[in-house]
Scaffold this motif. Structure first.
Motif, PDB file in Angstrom:
ATOM      1  N   PHE A  26     -74.816  30.594   1.643  1.00 31.20           N
ATOM      2  CA  PHE A  26     -73.608  31.096   2.281  1.00 31.20           C
ATOM      3  C   PHE A  26     -72.521  31.165   1.216  1.00 31.20           C
ATOM      4  O   PHE A  26     -72.262  30.181   0.521  1.00 31.20           O
ATOM      5  CB  PHE A  26     -73.233  30.151   3.427  1.00 31.20           C
ATOM      6  N   GLU A  28     -68.616  32.124   0.861  1.00 33.11           N
ATOM      7  CA  GLU A  28     -67.374  32.448   1.576  1.00 33.11           C
ATOM      8  C   GLU A  28     -66.238  32.658   0.583  1.00 33.11           C
ATOM      9  O   GLU A  28     -66.197  32.022  -0.476  1.00 33.11           O
ATOM     10  CB  GLU A  28     -67.022  31.295   2.536  1.00 33.11           C
ATOM     11  N   MET A  30     -63.567  31.306  -0.154  1.00 32.59           N
ATOM     12  CA  MET A  30     -62.941  30.018   0.146  1.00 32.59           C
ATOM     13  C   MET A  30     -62.941  29.178  -1.121  1.00 32.59           C
ATOM     14  O   MET A  30     -63.956  29.112  -1.822  1.00 32.59           O
ATOM     15  CB  MET A  30     -63.770  29.310   1.226  1.00 32.59           C
ATOM     16  N   GLY A  72     -67.707  32.343   7.585  1.00 36.43           N
ATOM     17  CA  GLY A  72     -66.739  31.302   7.548  1.00 36.43           C
ATOM     18  C   GLY A  72     -65.402  31.669   8.206  1.00 36.43           C
ATOM     19  O   GLY A  72     -65.184  32.763   8.696  1.00 36.43           O
ATOM     20  N   ASN A  73     -64.571  30.645   8.234  1.00 41.15           N
ATOM     21  CA  ASN A  73     -63.250  30.809   8.851  1.00 41.15           C
ATOM     22  C   ASN A  73     -62.488  31.979   8.229  1.00 41.15           C
ATOM     23  O   ASN A  73     -61.685  32.632   8.897  1.00 41.15           O
ATOM     24  CB  ASN A  73     -62.432  29.520   8.711  1.00 41.15           C
ATOM     25  N   TRP A  98     -57.539  29.343   4.861  1.00 39.72           N
ATOM     26  CA  TRP A  98     -57.599  28.315   3.807  1.00 39.72           C
ATOM     27  C   TRP A  98     -56.306  28.246   3.003  1.00 39.72           C
ATOM     28  O   TRP A  98     -56.293  27.726   1.895  1.00 39.72           O
ATOM     29  CB  TRP A  98     -58.816  28.566   2.899  1.00 39.72           C
ATOM     30  N   ASN A 173     -67.420  34.179  13.593  1.00 42.36           N
ATOM     31  CA  ASN A 173     -67.740  32.858  13.045  1.00 42.36           C
ATOM     32  C   ASN A 173     -67.078  31.767  13.871  1.00 42.36           C
ATOM     33  O   ASN A 173     -65.874  31.860  14.160  1.00 42.36           O
ATOM     34  CB  ASN A 173     -67.223  32.747  11.609  1.00 42.36           C
ATOM     35  N   GLU A 174     -67.834  30.740  14.243  1.00 39.09           N
ATOM     36  CA  GLU A 174     -67.299  29.541  14.921  1.00 39.09           C
ATOM     37  C   GLU A 174     -66.207  29.888  15.923  1.00 39.09           C
ATOM     38  O   GLU A 174     -65.118  29.289  15.914  1.00 39.09           O
ATOM     39  CB  GLU A 174     -66.767  28.533  13.896  1.00 39.09           C
ATOM     40  N   TRP A 179     -59.557  25.892  15.877  1.00 40.73           N
ATOM     41  CA  TRP A 179     -59.021  26.161  14.537  1.00 40.73           C
ATOM     42  C   TRP A 179     -59.258  27.610  14.105  1.00 40.73           C
ATOM     43  O   TRP A 179     -58.671  28.072  13.137  1.00 40.73           O
ATOM     44  CB  TRP A 179     -59.687  25.231  13.497  1.00 40.73           C
ATOM     45  N   HIS A 243     -74.104  25.542  13.559  1.00 41.63           N
ATOM     46  CA  HIS A 243     -73.632  24.887  12.336  1.00 41.63           C
ATOM     47  C   HIS A 243     -73.826  23.385  12.473  1.00 41.63           C
ATOM     48  O   HIS A 243     -73.761  22.856  13.588  1.00 41.63           O
ATOM     49  CB  HIS A 243     -72.141  25.192  12.104  1.00 41.63           C
ATOM     50  N   TYR A 245     -72.718  19.876  10.150  1.00 42.03           N
ATOM     51  CA  TYR A 245     -72.259  19.147   8.966  1.00 42.03           C
ATOM     52  C   TYR A 245     -72.256  17.672   9.329  1.00 42.03           C
ATOM     53  O   TYR A 245     -71.841  17.311  10.428  1.00 42.03           O
ATOM     54  CB  TYR A 245     -70.833  19.535   8.590  1.00 42.03           C
ATOM     55  N   GLU A 300     -74.795  27.610   8.799  1.00 43.93           N
ATOM     56  CA  GLU A 300     -74.002  26.673   7.989  1.00 43.93           C
ATOM     57  C   GLU A 300     -74.566  25.282   8.229  1.00 43.93           C
ATOM     58  O   GLU A 300     -74.664  24.838   9.379  1.00 43.93           O
ATOM     59  CB  GLU A 300     -72.518  26.687   8.377  1.00 43.93           C
ATOM     60  N   TRP A 304     -71.020  16.843   4.298  1.00 43.96           N
ATOM     61  CA  TRP A 304     -69.609  17.159   4.020  1.00 43.96           C
ATOM     62  C   TRP A 304     -68.801  15.962   4.493  1.00 43.96           C
ATOM     63  O   TRP A 304     -68.673  15.749   5.662  1.00 43.96           O
ATOM     64  CB  TRP A 304     -69.237  18.426   4.805  1.00 43.96           C
ATOM     65  N   ALA A 353     -74.358  25.663   3.390  1.00 43.83           N
ATOM     66  CA  ALA A 353     -72.956  25.991   3.152  1.00 43.83           C
ATOM     67  C   ALA A 353     -72.431  24.980   2.126  1.00 43.83           C
ATOM     68  O   ALA A 353     -72.452  23.801   2.395  1.00 43.83           O
ATOM     69  CB  ALA A 353     -72.153  25.873   4.443  1.00 43.83           C
ATOM     70  N   GLN A 354     -71.988  25.494   0.998  1.00 46.12           N
ATOM     71  CA  GLN A 354     -72.043  26.859   0.527  1.00 46.12           C
ATOM     72  C   GLN A 354     -72.812  26.870  -0.782  1.00 46.12           C
ATOM     73  O   GLN A 354     -73.389  25.849  -1.134  1.00 46.12           O
ATOM     74  CB  GLN A 354     -70.622  27.380   0.390  1.00 46.12           C
ATOM     75  N   ILE A 359     -68.442  22.467  -1.147  1.00 53.40           N
ATOM     76  CA  ILE A 359     -69.580  21.741  -0.567  1.00 53.40           C
ATOM     77  C   ILE A 359     -70.915  22.370  -1.012  1.00 53.40           C
ATOM     78  O   ILE A 359     -71.707  22.828  -0.191  1.00 53.40           O
ATOM     79  CB  ILE A 359     -69.491  21.623   0.984  1.00 53.40           C
TER      80      ILE A 359
HETATM   81  O1  AHR Z   1     -68.129  26.095   5.146  1.00 60.16           O
HETATM   82  C1  AHR Z   1     -66.794  25.702   5.328  1.00 60.16           C
HETATM   83  C2  AHR Z   1     -66.252  26.049   6.696  1.00 60.16           C
HETATM   84  O2  AHR Z   1     -66.886  25.245   7.649  1.00 60.16           O
HETATM   85  C3  AHR Z   1     -66.491  27.445   7.198  1.00 60.16           C
HETATM   86  O3  AHR Z   1     -65.518  28.334   6.781  1.00 60.16           O
HETATM   87  C4  AHR Z   1     -66.424  27.285   8.684  1.00 60.16           C
HETATM   88  O4  AHR Z   1     -67.207  28.235   9.350  1.00 60.16           O
HETATM   89  C5  AHR Z   1     -66.874  25.850   8.915  1.00 60.16           C
HETATM   90  O5  AHR Z   1     -66.024  25.169   9.753  1.00 60.16           O
END
Ligand code: AHR
Length: 505
Positions: A26, A28, A30, A72-73, A98, A173-174, A179, A243, A245, A300, A304, A353-354, A359
Motif C-alpha cells: 500500500f 499512500e 502520506m 488511505g485517509n 495528514w 477508504n475507511e 476521522w 483493516h 492494526y 491495510e 502500529w 500498510a505501508q 509504518i
Molecule cells: O495507513 C495509515 C492510515 O491508516 C490510512 O491512511 C488509513 O486508511 C488508516 O487509518
C-alpha cells in the motif's frame, strides 16, 4: 530442555487456493511514503524519473503482487485531476487528512510507471469523501478507456495512448471512521458506493470493486456496519475491504510490565476476527439468496504502536508514523501472514500498510535505506507460499497468556503447489525462553528433497535494525535438516521464525 511438537501435513487436506494477491503493498500520499520514499528526484539514488533505485530493488525483493494507491485517509480529499499534465502546472494543495502539503508531482501516470516497473498489479482507491460518483467514473474513463472520449483523449494527450487497464478499484477508504473526510453512516455509504460502482462498471465492465468494511474491531459500529454494507451493496461488489492494526499496547512502559506473551499470540485474535467477518459475508450471501461470492480484501494491516500521525504541520514530506520495528514485531507479522494463509478460502487480497517509511518494512533517508525486521517475514512468505494452503495438524505445548488465555506456543502454516511439487512450511516459536524441537511429517507425498531453510531469531525481542546497524535482525539461511522418509526434525530457537521449503517429486 527443549519443548517438543509434532506437525502433520497432507497435500490434499487443504484450506483453499492461495491468491498471490495476498502479498500486496500500500502506497499512500502520506508522510514520506511517496515523496522521499519511492520518489525523490533530489536523491543521488534516484533514476531519471525520480524513482529511488535502491528502494525499487528492495521492493522487488518482496515481490509485491498488488499495490494499493493513493490512500488511505488521503484519498478522501484527493482530486485526481491535480496529478496529471505538466508537472510545473500541477497545483499545490493542503492535504487535510495528514496536515501536509501535496505538491502533486507524483500522480496517476507516475504511479502507473512505478507499478509497471515493479511488475505489480495496481489497485486504485477512489475518493468517496469529498469526491462525487461522477469523479470516480471519470477516473475509470481516464485510466482505462480506449481513446475517443474526453478523459481517455486527455490521457493520450498526457503521454499514455493505451488504456492502463486498472482492474481493482476501492470504493473509498475507511468510510466507517468519524476521522474520515466525508464520513457517512453505513447505509449512506453503502448507497453511495453502489451508485459509484454502477457508474464505474458501466464505464468499464471489466473492473472489480471493493467496498469499505469496518476499519477496526474497537469501533462500536463493528460488525453492524459490515452487515449493512454487505447486504446493501452485495450485487455491486467483488471484495470487502478490512483493516487491522495492532501493537504491543504496553510498549514504552518498563520491560517487566510489558505483556509480550500476549502480544506474541496476537494472531489468535486475528484468526478469530477474520472468521467473524467471513461469517458476516456468508450471512449476507444467504440473506441475498445470492449465487455470487464476495471475498476479503485486507488492504491495510500491520503493527502500529509507537508514533502518532496527523502532525504534518503542512510540510511536503513530514516524518509521520515512522515506526521502528523489532524482532517481536517481525514474529507477529509472520503470524498474521500465516493468518492470511490459514484463511486462504476467504482472503484473496491483502496489502501491508505501508511500503516505505510510514509504518513500513523499508526506511529511507536521502542517501540510503535499511530493511526493517518485518521486511524478512514478508519477503519469505511472498517468495515461498504458493498453490494451496494446507490444513495442518499441530500438536504443540501451550501456555497461558493474559489476553488470550491458553494458546499454543507454536504457530504453523504451510503451502503446497501441486503442479510444481513445491512445498513450504512457516513456523513461529512464540516461547521467549525455550527452544522447540518440531517433527514435521508429510503424510502422503514425502519430499524428494529439502530445497531451502531460513530463520530469524534472537534473545532480545526489542532488537531492531537502524541506519547504523542495518543487519542486526535479519533472516539467515540455515543448514538443511536431515530428511528421514517423510519426516524432518527442526530445532526452533526461542523467539524465532523458520521457513522450510521442499520439492515433492
Ligand atoms: O495507513 C495509515 C492510515 O491508516 C490510512 O491512511 C488509513 O486508511 C488508516 O487509518
Amino acid at each position: 530442555e527443549a519443548l517438543t511438537a509434532r506437525v502433520s501435513l497432507h497435500t490434499r487436506r487443504t484450506v483453499g487456493a492461495i491468491s498471490p494477491l495476498i502479498f500486496g503493498g500500500f502506497a499512500e500520499h502520506m508522510g514520506r511514503c511517496i515523496y522521499e520514499g519511492i520518489y525523490d528526484p533530489a536523491s543521488p539514488l534516484a533514476d531519471e524519473r525520480g524513482l529511488r533505485s535502491d528502494v525499487m530493488a528492495a521492493l522487488r525483493e518482496t515481490n509485491y503482487r498488488i499495490m494499493r494507491y493513493p490512500g488511505g485517509n488521503f484519498v478522501s480529499g484527493y482530486r485526481w485531476q491535480d496529478g496529471i499534465g505538466p508537472k510545473a502546472e500541477r497545483p499545490r494543495r493542503r492535504a487535510l487528512a495528514w496536515r501536509s502539503t501535496e505538491t502533486n508531482q507524483f500522480g496517476p501516470h507516475e504511479f502507473m510507471d512505478f507499478a509497471r516497473e515493479l511488475g505489480t498489479e495496481p489497485m486504485w482507491a477512489v475518493n468517496l469523501g469529498t469526491g462525487s460518483i461522477q469523479d470516480a467514473a471519470d477516473l475509470v474513463e481516464y485510466m482505462n478507456l480506449p481513446t475517443g472520449t474526453h478523459y481517455s483523449d486527455l490521457r493520450a494527450a498526457n503521454g499514455q495512448r493505451e488504456g492502463y487497464g486498472v482492474k481493482y478499484w476501492c470504493l473509498g477508504n475507511e468510510m466507517d471512521g468519524p476521522w474520515q473526510i466525508g464520513h457517512l453512516d453505513a447505509a449512506a455509504y453503502a448507497d453511495k458506493a453502489v451508485e459509484a460502482a454502477k457508474l464505474m462498471r458501466w464505464t468499464d465492465p471489466g473492473i472489480k470493486t471493493i467496498a469499505c468494511g469496518s476499519s477496526n474491531t474497537a469501533m462500536d459500529t463493528f460488525p453492524s456496519w459490515d452487515r449493512t454494507v454487505l447486504e446493501r451493496a452485495w450485487e455491486h461488489i467483488d471484495y470487502f475491504s478490512m483493516h487491522y492494526y495492532a501493537g504491543n499496547p504496553n510498549m514504552g512502559e518498563p520491560k517487566e510490565q510489558v505483556d509480550t506473551d500476549s502480544y506474541l499470540a496476537s494472531s489468535v485474535h486475528f484468526d478469530e476476527h477474520v472468521d467473524t467477518v467471513a461469517a458476516a459475508i456468508r450471512l449476507a450471501k444467504a440473506q441475498r439468496r445470492s449465487r455470487k461470492d464476495v471475498y476479503l480484501c485486507w488492504d491495510e494491516w500491520n503493527v502500529w504502536y509507537r508514533a502518532t500521525g496527523g502532525d504534518g504541520e503542512w510540510a511536503e514530506a513530514p516524518h509521520i508514523l515512522e515506526e521502528v520495528y523489532n524482532l517481536e514485531d517481525a514474529l507477529v507479522v509472520a503470524q498474521w501472514l500465516g493468518t492470511f494463509l490459514r484463511k486462504a478460502d476467504v482472503v484473496k487480497i491483502a496489502c501491508i500498510a505501508q511500503i516505505v517509511n510510514v509504518i513500513a518494512p523499508i526506511m529511507t533517508r536521502r542517501d540510503g535505506m535499511f530493511r526493517q525486521t518485518i521486511f524478512y517475514p514478508l519477503t519469505l512468505f511472498s517468495r515461498h507460499a504458493a498453490g494451496d494452503s494446507l490444513d495442518v495438524l499441530v500438536d504443540a505445548p501451550t501456555h497461558e497468556t493474559r489476553k488470550f488465555g491458553e494458546v499454543p506456543l507454536l504457530d504453523v502454516t504451510a503451502s503446497f503447489d501441486a503442479p510444481s511439487g513445491d512445498g513450504a512450511v512457516f513456523l513461529v516459536n512464540r516461547s521467549q525462553g525455550q527452544a522447540m524441537q518440531v517433527t514435521l511429517n508429510w503424510e502422503d507425498v514425502s519430499p524428494g528433497s529439502l530445497t531451502g531453510a531460513w530463520q530469524m531469531s534472537g534473545r532480545d525481542p526489542r532488537a531492531a535494525n537502524s541506519f547504523e546497524v542495518p543487519d542486526a535482525v535479519t533472516s539467515r539461511p540455515i543448514a538443511l535438516p536431515v530428511l528421514d522418509g517423510g519426516k524432518v526434525t527442526l530445532l526452533l530457537p526461542p523467539l524465532s521464525f523458520t521457513v522450510l521449503t521442499s520439492r515433492h517429486a
